[in-house]
Design an enzyme around this catalytic site. Structure first.
Site, PDB file in Angstrom:
ATOM      1  N   ASP A 149      27.142 -73.359 -88.219  1.00 32.42           N
ATOM      2  CA  ASP A 149      25.941 -73.543 -87.408  1.00 32.42           C
ATOM      3  C   ASP A 149      26.173 -72.968 -86.019  1.00 32.42           C
ATOM      4  O   ASP A 149      27.125 -73.357 -85.330  1.00 32.42           O
ATOM      5  CB  ASP A 149      25.595 -75.023 -87.303  1.00 32.42           C
ATOM      6  CG  ASP A 149      25.038 -75.576 -88.605  1.00 32.42           C
ATOM      7  OD1 ASP A 149      24.264 -74.860 -89.255  1.00 32.42           O
ATOM      8  OD2 ASP A 149      25.371 -76.713 -88.965  1.00 32.42           O
ATOM      9  N   HIS A 171      18.574 -72.393 -86.872  1.00 33.75           N
ATOM     10  CA  HIS A 171      17.856 -73.500 -87.495  1.00 33.75           C
ATOM     11  C   HIS A 171      18.292 -74.902 -87.072  1.00 33.75           C
ATOM     12  O   HIS A 171      17.828 -75.890 -87.671  1.00 33.75           O
ATOM     13  CB  HIS A 171      17.914 -73.373 -89.027  1.00 33.75           C
ATOM     14  CG  HIS A 171      19.285 -73.473 -89.606  1.00 33.75           C
ATOM     15  ND1 HIS A 171      19.955 -72.386 -90.085  1.00 33.75           N
ATOM     16  CD2 HIS A 171      20.110 -74.525 -89.790  1.00 33.75           C
ATOM     17  CE1 HIS A 171      21.138 -72.758 -90.544  1.00 33.75           C
ATOM     18  NE2 HIS A 171      21.252 -74.052 -90.367  1.00 33.75           N
ATOM     19  N   HIS A 190      29.503 -71.758 -93.728  1.00 34.79           N
ATOM     20  CA  HIS A 190      28.216 -71.874 -93.038  1.00 34.79           C
ATOM     21  C   HIS A 190      28.497 -72.451 -91.649  1.00 34.79           C
ATOM     22  O   HIS A 190      28.666 -73.652 -91.496  1.00 34.79           O
ATOM     23  CB  HIS A 190      27.280 -72.770 -93.834  1.00 34.79           C
ATOM     24  CG  HIS A 190      25.984 -73.055 -93.147  1.00 34.79           C
ATOM     25  ND1 HIS A 190      24.972 -72.132 -93.085  1.00 34.79           N
ATOM     26  CD2 HIS A 190      25.535 -74.129 -92.473  1.00 34.79           C
ATOM     27  CE1 HIS A 190      23.953 -72.642 -92.415  1.00 34.79           C
ATOM     28  NE2 HIS A 190      24.278 -73.856 -92.030  1.00 34.79           N
ATOM     29  N   ASP A 214      20.410 -73.044 -95.396  1.00 34.70           N
ATOM     30  CA  ASP A 214      20.163 -74.331 -94.743  1.00 34.70           C
ATOM     31  C   ASP A 214      18.889 -74.358 -93.918  1.00 34.70           C
ATOM     32  O   ASP A 214      18.640 -75.322 -93.212  1.00 34.70           O
ATOM     33  CB  ASP A 214      21.363 -74.677 -93.849  1.00 34.70           C
ATOM     34  CG  ASP A 214      21.358 -76.125 -93.393  1.00 34.70           C
ATOM     35  OD1 ASP A 214      20.853 -76.978 -94.137  1.00 34.70           O
ATOM     36  OD2 ASP A 214      21.857 -76.401 -92.287  1.00 34.70           O
TER      37      ASP A 214
END
Length: 1006
Positions: free
Chosen positions: A262, A576, A260, A372
């Protein structure tokens, strides 16, 4: 017995940490190390390889924050390592922090070939060597500071390269060529996996006793001074307990390799691009020795960066995809905030995400992957289905602070009734490492035992990237079929969802939004970022509409490539941790700069199209309206030479100022508060008895954790009203024409408001300018309304969602702050009021006893926050925003005025009025997008939806010379079972819509 167990456990731990793990590398040959610090931003390999390198010793300090240092490692392979597996072990100064939150590296051969990414859990550079060979390896090393500290969420200057300082943060620790001892590696993981499993079993479990006994025997056989020579004998003592198969009823975990990453957070977008390269380089290297690996990646934006930055590595990833090792999935351009981004933007997330996978990998992704994101809108299931996806995954709901979601596998039902098969991994992490604790937690907490047998385990270092490691794969191999453990099997997301769906088709249904009971403050933090997104979303609507209108009339060429690029930039910034305002100062400063450029470019596109449509300067004053409903006689999606009326001037009554446009009379008292807002049509006061409207309230804002993210409910316990009576508050009120001006000054806050009634509509606009220098405060605007209701309606993606205004249950009480798009509405049968906004998302709604009986309803908008982590300057500075009170409003009025406020009229001098390119005759049906088809066929694409929550029939007509109309999916492909219909220019095209149904149609010319 307790002391005996503790002795064994301590012995195991010390042997693993101090002896076995270091023994995985032996016969070390030091490298000669040289270094070059890049004087500015990162440079490509071709430039770095020509740079002047200087010798450095182990122990040398390097790496001021956010700088890049290239290390050059030279070593000659010893003659006595023939036939051995060798690798360079490089430690530039890694800390114990999680990978992705500190320094990182990327290793290259002298010809530029990328070898692997490096982080604290992957320090080795595997190499194919021969005795006597001279090796040279270059390592691009990023000195990223550790912004997220273990001692709390403290203000930091490290999020900005201008304030992070120039002192080196890291110290070179190791650089040598070593032999990889596979036997010691295997013993290490034999012991580690059994030790972790033992701790997950009941203390009195026979299996636990067997494992402990075997571990003791293995340690007795292991000579700590000759690990290489005795590791095989120690492994033999563990063979039987490792071979014992799992119980038939053991839970099945589908292990999906993942990272994951970001797209920005505690690092800028620039650094994310390098994180993607480092992570995928590590995946490619790992796949060479572990073909069972299945690595899934969910954000095409990141693959696009890789394609641009490292085309050779991108082709390696494409080859791994053909072999089934790399798995493109997810279906959205980035993992966006799924509550704050607009409806059309969420549709484009799916369009651009799925189209990239189709174009570059030939894959139709069927899952949407948002592990997330901070809650998920109830409008999302329909969008997923209309993009031809059918599965959804999220994990963030495990962060709920009050209530636990009762399911892990379920059907998620959206506001229109669409259901999507959904899974929340019970391991409660999207960064699993396949540890015994994670496996045990997943098996114990899985909510569907007895009805379903499997769950998904996303494993790999994430957030800051890194991905799977060979240690994780070693643990997976040992837990594939091991007594006492869940069964772990390598899988793709699609394989998991297909199997889960097949065994559990009658899973329970969760209806409505997936509200996250945490991170409520993220609806308000970093107002300028949110304003940039909101403005660009609406400018993109205008640009597509007017460019399509002009292009269809052969007045200009449709800017396909430009619009594609602009959309992708907006979609990236909906990630996000960008749109919610939860990143470092560098990220949000860059976002504001980007939004300014996007706004200027989109404004220029719109103006160019309008100039083409008007035929050049002329005698007519043309007013263009991009909103979906008529305003003062101006056609929706068109232009006409119409003069807009203005309200009358403000009059003074004693100390009060009164605004009146024949529909509403608003009274402002000497403290700058609304003492009355009277609906003249309904002959009704809208403010609660004895209450004041537009009351600004200032609360302390000290969440227990995650400053920029969280808003904890105890903030409401204290605060002050800015009502003109405070000793440190100075307030002036005056009038100018049709506008009331209010100025409030406090020690750390200066606020100017301009109150004005909109023409021809019962809407009171409040334009607010704030110089905001508060620390750890939240500013609210309160409207106590004389409305009795038990719920509110908030705009969401292609519709609205109802939320309780009471606190009957813990689920109701947890929604003390919620997100809305352009409006929030409260009402009782026959009467309602809406609050409209141009950039506000956070709201709260409460009920209060009414004098004389009943209850009133207070709606508050969250205007600004001032958190200190991760950006200690968040929101400080000057801001301008608008919100409006709309009285006597039903849902349809709220929808109409929400668009109007966010799509201001544009005035052009021209020669002719501009007829709308499309028209819909039912005001409940909203035209959301008008554009030319992405395949450059010249077809017109129109997306519309039912906006009020009821069934609607509408007729669509067009001034385009259309011959056929076809229903499509979001990607503009013909909808299953549909055929083109002949388009009748006289009668148009009739469409019947379910409540909140979205419909995309394609109009083609002959």
């Amino acid at each position: 017995m307790h002391d005996r167990r503790r002795t064994v456990e301590d012995r195991i731990h010390r042997t693993l940490v101090e002896r076995l793990r270091p023994a995985e590398h032996r016969r070390r040959t030091p490298c000669r190390v040289s270094a070059w610090q890049v004087p500015g931003e990162p440079v490509p390999f071709a430039e770095a390889v020509r740079a002047p390198y200087a010798h450095v010793d182990l122990g040398a300090h390097w790496g001021p924050p956010w700088t890049t240092t290239w290390f050059r490692l030279d070593v000659t392979v010893p003659d006595d390592v023939a036939g051995e597996d060798t690798e360079i072990v490089f430690d530039p100064g890694f800390t114990d922090a999680q990978p992705g939150f500190q320094c990182e590296g990327l290793a290259h051969l002298p010809d530029g070939t990328i070898l692997t990414g490096l982080h604290p859990r992957r320090r080795q550079i595997p190499l194919h060597t021969t005795p006597g060979q001279h090796l040279r390896v270059y390592v691009e090393t990023a000195a990223n500071p550790t912004v997220l500290r273990s001692d709390g969420f403290l203000p930091t200057l490290d999020g900005d390269p201008h304030t992070a300082g120039h002192a080196p943060r890291y110290r070179l620790r190791r650089a040598d060529l070593a032999v990889f001892d596979a036997t010691a590696h295997r013993l290490n993981h034999d012991i580690d996996v059994l030790d972790q499993l033992m701790h997950e079993l009941p203390v009195d479990s026979p299996r636990r006793g067997q494992i402990r006994h075997a571990l003791e025997a293995a340690l007795d056989r292991l000579d700590l001074h000759d690990i290489h020579g005795t590791a095989a004998d120690a492994r033999a003592e563990l063979a039987d307990v490792l071979a014992a198969p799992a119980q038939h009823s053991a839970h099945r975990l589908h292990a999906v390799g993942h990272a994951h990453i970001d797209s920005a957070w505690l690092w800028p977008v620039r650094e994310t691009r390098r994180k993607v390269t480092r992570t995928l380089a590590g995946v490619a290297a790992l796949a060479e020795t572990h073909p069972q690996l299945r690595f899934a990646m969910s954000q095409p934006q990141q693959l696009e960066w890789l394609r641009e930055d490292q085309p050779r590595l991108f082709e390696r990833i494409r080859a791994l995809a053909a072999e089934g090792v790399f798995v493109p999935m997810g279906g959205m351009w980035v993992e966006p905030d799924a509550m704050l981004a607009g409806g059309e933007a969420m549709a484009r997330q799916l369009v651009h995400g799925k189209r990239f996978h189709l174009e570059h990998f030939g894959v139709e992704t069927e899952e949407v992957w948002l592990p997330d994101s901070f809650g998920c809108s109830a409008g999302l299931p329909q969008l997923i289905a209309q993009a031809r996806s059918r599965w959804f995954l999220t994990q963030k709901l495990s962060w709920n602070r009050t209530n636990r979601l009762p399911h892990h596998t379920f059907w998620w039902e959206g506001i229109d009734g669409t259901r999507i098969f959904t899974h929340c991994p019970p391991a409660d992490t999207y960064n699993a490492e396949i540890t015994g604790r994670e496996l045990g937690h997943a098996q114990r907490t899985f909510a569907e035992h007895g009805r379903a047998t499997r769950s998904l385990l996303p494993y790999g270092h994430g957030d800051g990237g890194g991905g799977p490691t060979r240690d994780m794969l070693a643990r997976a191999a040992r837990t594939a079929d091991l007594e006492g453990s869940p069964r772990v099997e390598h899988s793709t997301p699609a394989e998991f969802f297909a199997a889960a769906h097949a065994e559990y088709p009658d899973a329970p249904v969760w209806a409505g939004e997936l509200y996250l009971e945490a991170h409520r403050g993220a609806a308000t933090t970093q107002l300028k970022t949110k304003q940039g997104n909101r403005r660009c979303e609406h400018l993109l609507r205008e640009a597509e509409l007017w460019c399509a209108t002009a292009a269809a009339r052969d007045l200009l060429d449709y800017p396909y490539g430009t619009l594609d690029r602009l959309w992708k930039s907006v979609l990236l910034h909906q990630f996000h941790d960008i749109l919610p305002g939860t990143s470092i100062v560098w990220v949000h400063r860059d976002a504001e700069i980007t939004y300014a450029h996007l706004t200027a470019e989109l404004d220029a596109l719109v103006e160019h199209a309008l100039a083409a449509l008007t035929g050049g300067p002329g005698p007519l004053r043309l007013v263009f309206n991009a909103a979906p409903h008529d305003r003062a006689g101006i056609p929706a999606l068109g232009a006409a030479p119409i003069r807009v009326s203005r309200p009358d001037a403000v009059r003074r009554e004693g100390h009060d100022l009164v605004l009146d446009n024949g529909l509403v009379r608003a009274t402002v008292d000497r403290h700058g508060l609304l003492s009355s807002v009277r609906d003249l049509v309904a002959d009704r006061e809208t403010l609660a008895p004895g209450a004041s409207g537009n009351l600004l309230q200032l609360h302390p804002d000290h969440p227990n954790a995650w400053d920029a993210w969280d808003l904890d409910d105890f903030y409401r316990n204290t605060g002050r009203d800015l009502d003109g009576t405070g000793g440190d508050e100075h307030c002036t009120v005056d009038a100018d024409g049709d506008t009331v001006h209010i100025v409030r000054t406090l020690p750390r806050l200066r606020l100017t408001q301009r109150l004005r009634l909109a023409p021809d509509t019962p809407r009171l606009d409040v334009d607010t300018t704030i110089d905001w220098q508060e620390d750890e405060k939240i500013l609210k605007a309160a409207f106590p309304l004389d409305v009795h209701t038990d719920r509110s309606a908030s705009e969401t993606h292609f519709g609205h969602v109802h939320r309780p205004a009471h606190t009957n249950t813990s689920w109701d009480a947890a929604k003390f702050e919620s997100a809305a798009h352009r409006w929030i509405h409260v009402g009782e049968p026959g009467y309602g009021i809406a609050l409209i906004n141009d950039s506000t998302h956070g709201h709260d709604v409460t009920r209060h006893p009414r004098a004389g009986g009943g209850t009133t309803t207070t709606v508050r908008l969250s205007l600004l926050r001032a958190p200190r982590f991760p950006d200690p300057t968040a929101d400080r500075g000057e801001h301008s925003l608008r919100y409006s009170l709309l009285v006597g409003a039903d849902i349809g009025d709220a929808v109409r005025e929400g668009y109007r406020l966010n799509l201001p009229l544009r005035v052009h001098d021209g020669q002719t009025r501009v007829e709308p390119i499309v028209h819909v005759d039912n005001p409940a049906v909203i035209v959301e997008a008008v554009k030319l088809a992405d395949d450059r066929s010249g077809d017109l694409v129109v997306r519309l939806y039912e906006s009020r929550g009821g069934r609607a029939r509408a007729t669509l007509t067009t001034t385009l010379d259309a011959s056929t109309v076809t229903r499509t999916d979001l990607l503009e492909r013909t909808w299953d079972g549909e055929r083109p219909q002949t388009f009748d220019p006289d009668t148009g095209f009739s469409v019947d819509l379910r409540p909140f149904e979205i419909r995309t149609v394609r109009l083609a010319t002959t």
